[in-house]
Design a protein around this motif. Structure first.
Motif, mmCIF file in Angstrom:
data_model
loop_
_atom_site.group_PDB
_atom_site.id
_atom_site.type_symbol
_atom_site.label_atom_id
_atom_site.label_comp_id
_atom_site.label_asym_id
_atom_site.label_seq_id
_atom_site.Cartn_x
_atom_site.Cartn_y
_atom_site.Cartn_z
ATOM 1 N N ASP A 8 0.832 -1.202 0.000
ATOM 2 C CA ASP A 8 0.000 0.000 0.000
ATOM 3 C C ASP A 8 0.866 1.252 0.000
ATOM 4 O OD1 ASP A 8 -2.289 -1.513 -0.006
ATOM 5 O OD2 ASP A 8 -2.667 -1.315 2.151
ATOM 6 N N LYS A 9 1.947 1.212 0.773
ATOM 7 C CA LYS A 9 2.858 2.356 0.833
ATOM 8 C C LYS A 9 3.495 2.600 -0.534
ATOM 9 C CE LYS A 9 6.877 4.090 3.311
ATOM 10 N NZ LYS A 9 7.936 3.776 4.284
ATOM 11 N N VAL A 10 3.925 1.539 -1.180
ATOM 12 C CA VAL A 10 4.535 1.654 -2.511
ATOM 13 C C VAL A 10 3.520 2.224 -3.503
ATOM 14 C CG1 VAL A 10 5.466 0.333 -4.458
ATOM 15 C CG2 VAL A 10 6.253 -0.144 -2.141
ATOM 16 N N ILE A 11 2.282 1.751 -3.423
ATOM 17 C CA ILE A 11 1.231 2.250 -4.321
ATOM 18 C C ILE A 11 1.002 3.743 -4.093
ATOM 19 C CG2 ILE A 11 -1.249 2.140 -4.799
ATOM 20 C CD1 ILE A 11 -1.006 -0.926 -4.385
ATOM 21 N N ARG A 12 0.941 4.172 -2.821
ATOM 22 C CA ARG A 12 0.756 5.608 -2.518
ATOM 23 C C ARG A 12 1.915 6.435 -3.051
ATOM 24 N NH1 ARG A 12 -1.188 3.584 2.401
ATOM 25 N NH2 ARG A 12 0.823 3.965 3.405
ATOM 26 N N GLU A 13 3.153 5.930 -2.903
ATOM 27 C CA GLU A 13 4.315 6.645 -3.411
ATOM 28 C C GLU A 13 4.268 6.767 -4.930
ATOM 29 O OE1 GLU A 13 7.653 4.486 -1.879
ATOM 30 O OE2 GLU A 13 7.416 5.315 0.147
ATOM 31 N N LEU A 14 3.865 5.689 -5.607
ATOM 32 C CA LEU A 14 3.760 5.736 -7.069
ATOM 33 C C LEU A 14 2.676 6.704 -7.517
ATOM 34 C CD1 LEU A 14 4.198 1.958 -7.960
ATOM 35 C CD2 LEU A 14 5.791 3.818 -8.453
ATOM 36 N N GLU A 15 1.555 6.746 -6.790
ATOM 37 C CA GLU A 15 0.487 7.687 -7.130
ATOM 38 C C GLU A 15 0.964 9.125 -6.968
ATOM 39 O OE1 GLU A 15 -2.650 6.413 -4.535
ATOM 40 O OE2 GLU A 15 -3.449 4.986 -5.989
ATOM 41 N N GLU A 16 1.709 9.404 -5.897
ATOM 42 C CA GLU A 16 2.243 10.749 -5.670
ATOM 43 C C GLU A 16 3.239 11.126 -6.757
ATOM 44 O OE1 GLU A 16 2.526 14.392 -4.191
ATOM 45 O OE2 GLU A 16 1.141 12.874 -3.446
ATOM 46 N N GLU A 17 4.098 10.193 -7.129
ATOM 47 C CA GLU A 17 5.063 10.435 -8.195
ATOM 48 C C GLU A 17 4.344 10.695 -9.523
ATOM 49 O OE1 GLU A 17 8.615 7.987 -10.399
ATOM 50 O OE2 GLU A 17 8.330 7.669 -8.251
ATOM 51 N N ASN A 18 3.256 9.969 -9.775
ATOM 52 C CA ASN A 18 2.474 10.152 -10.986
ATOM 53 C C ASN A 18 1.872 11.554 -11.027
ATOM 54 O OD1 ASN A 18 1.281 9.397 -13.429
ATOM 55 N ND2 ASN A 18 -0.606 8.770 -12.396
ATOM 56 N N LYS A 19 1.371 12.047 -9.883
ATOM 57 C CA LYS A 19 0.822 13.407 -9.826
ATOM 58 C C LYS A 19 1.899 14.432 -10.157
ATOM 59 C CE LYS A 19 -2.658 12.506 -6.299
ATOM 60 N NZ LYS A 19 -3.040 12.744 -4.899
ATOM 61 N N GLN A 20 3.093 14.244 -9.576
ATOM 62 C CA GLN A 20 4.180 15.183 -9.842
ATOM 63 C C GLN A 20 4.568 15.168 -11.314
ATOM 64 O OE1 GLN A 20 7.196 13.961 -7.108
ATOM 65 N NE2 GLN A 20 6.200 14.915 -5.337
ATOM 66 N N LEU A 21 4.639 13.987 -11.904
ATOM 67 C CA LEU A 21 4.971 13.893 -13.325
ATOM 68 C C LEU A 21 3.896 14.538 -14.188
ATOM 69 C CD1 LEU A 21 6.427 10.282 -13.504
ATOM 70 C CD2 LEU A 21 7.676 12.436 -13.719
#
Length: 138
Positions: free
Chosen positions: A39-52
């Protein structure tokens, strides 16, 4: 026979528990840690996707912030007041032609508006430079 996904995992966990040498509590604890780390990895990927997404958006709209030097020039040119209502509080720099419509950061495309007038203007192309009252000379 087909099972639902939930039922499949319950049976899988039960099978692991039966074959496990460690206690059921430790096995459940380890499974929970794996799930929470995923879940933590998924949240980090979602945040990175928003930044991109925002980086891509800024690149596509030729986004460049107005420099402090240029902001001061515009404020000085416009007499440190909102060109629409004349207030001297909460001033912002506004693009006459919005960046989303191809506007640039050139001096001729920038004007001083207070935050309220800027919000009311929205993305309309309104030039208030003609409304500037000349400053009184002492």
């Amino acid at each position: 026979m087909f099972f639902s996904l939930k039922e499949y995992f319950i049976r899988l966990i039960a099978d692991i528990l039966e074959k496990s040498v460690i206690s059921p509590q430790k096995t459940i604890y380890r499974l929970n840690r794996k799930v929470s780390s995923k879940d933590k990895v998924i949240r980090e990927l979602e945040e990175e996707n928003k930044q991109l997404y925002w980086i891509n958006h800024k690149l596509q709209t030729n986004y460049m912030p107005v420099s402090k030097k240029k902001r001061n020039k515009i404020f000085k040119r416009d007499g440190y007041q909102c060109l629409k209502c004349g207030t001297r509080k909460d001033l912002t720099i506004d693009h006459i032609t919005p960046r989303s419509k191809g506007g640039s950061n050139e001096l001729k495309n920038l004007q001083t508006l207070c935050r309220n007038c800027n919000i009311k203007k929205g993305i309309e192309e309104e030039n208030y430079k003609n409304y500037v009252r000349p400053l009184k000379k002492n």
